[in-house]
Design an enzyme around this catalytic site. Structure first.
Site, short mmCIF file in Angstrom:
data_model
loop_
_atom_site.label_atom_id
_atom_site.label_comp_id
_atom_site.label_asym_id
_atom_site.label_seq_id
_atom_site.Cartn_x
_atom_site.Cartn_y
_atom_site.Cartn_z
N ILE A 77 0.78 -0.93 -0.15
CA ILE A 77 0.02 -0.11 -0.07
C ILE A 77 0.85 1.27 0.12
O ILE A 77 2.07 1.35 0.55
CB ILE A 77 -0.96 -0.04 0.99
CG1 ILE A 77 -0.36 0.18 2.42
CG2 ILE A 77 -1.68 -1.17 1.16
CD1 ILE A 77 -1.32 0.56 3.77
N CYS A 78 0.37 2.24 -0.65
CA CYS A 78 1.02 3.50 -0.97
C CYS A 78 1.42 4.17 0.47
O CYS A 78 0.15 4.34 1.07
CB CYS A 78 0.51 4.46 -1.85
SG CYS A 78 1.14 6.12 -2.26
#
EC number: 2.8.1.-
Length: 128
Positions: A77-78
């Protein structure tokens, strides 16, 4: 064929994440390799450990976690998008002075470099 998936929709409220999950399952069932799923923008909500769907609904967050555990699919996930939306792991919670973390086990906070690497090493990148 080697695939990567980019998910930009939340676990609930739109069809994007659900469609991505079904696509991921179909890829694996057909013998393709799914190397990673990158959650970006609103997609980071797929890693929120605190979601609690109704008992008669599919638990998409735990579904992603099972995909990781059973097939070794990296769930990135960013980190920037996650922090803006209140999704933190233990390290970030400590660094920011927060009382607790809420990143679902199996997910990893990553930079855009993980997405760039997937784009370079996979045959196909599919965005939902």
């Amino acid at each position: 064929m080697r695939f990567a998936i980019v998910v930009t929709g939340p676990a609930y409220g739109t069809q994007q994440a659900s469609s991505a999950f079904q696509f991921a399952q179909a890829l694996i069932a057909e013998g393709h390799e799914l190397s990673s799923v990158f959650f970006y923008r609103e997609g980071v909500y797929n890693a929120n450990q605190l979601t609690s769907p109704a008992s008669d609904e599919f638990d998409l967050v735990r579904g992603w976690q099972q995909l990781n555990a059973q097939h070794g699919v990296a769930l990135n996930i960013c980190v920037a998008a996650a922090l803006r939306r209140g999704i933190v792991d233990e390290t970030e919670a400590g660094r920011l002075g927060l009382a607790s973390s809420n990143l679902q086990p199996g997910f990893t906070l990553s930079g855009l470099g993980a997405l760039a690497e997937a784009s370079l090493t996979c045959d196909r990148v599919v965005q939902f």
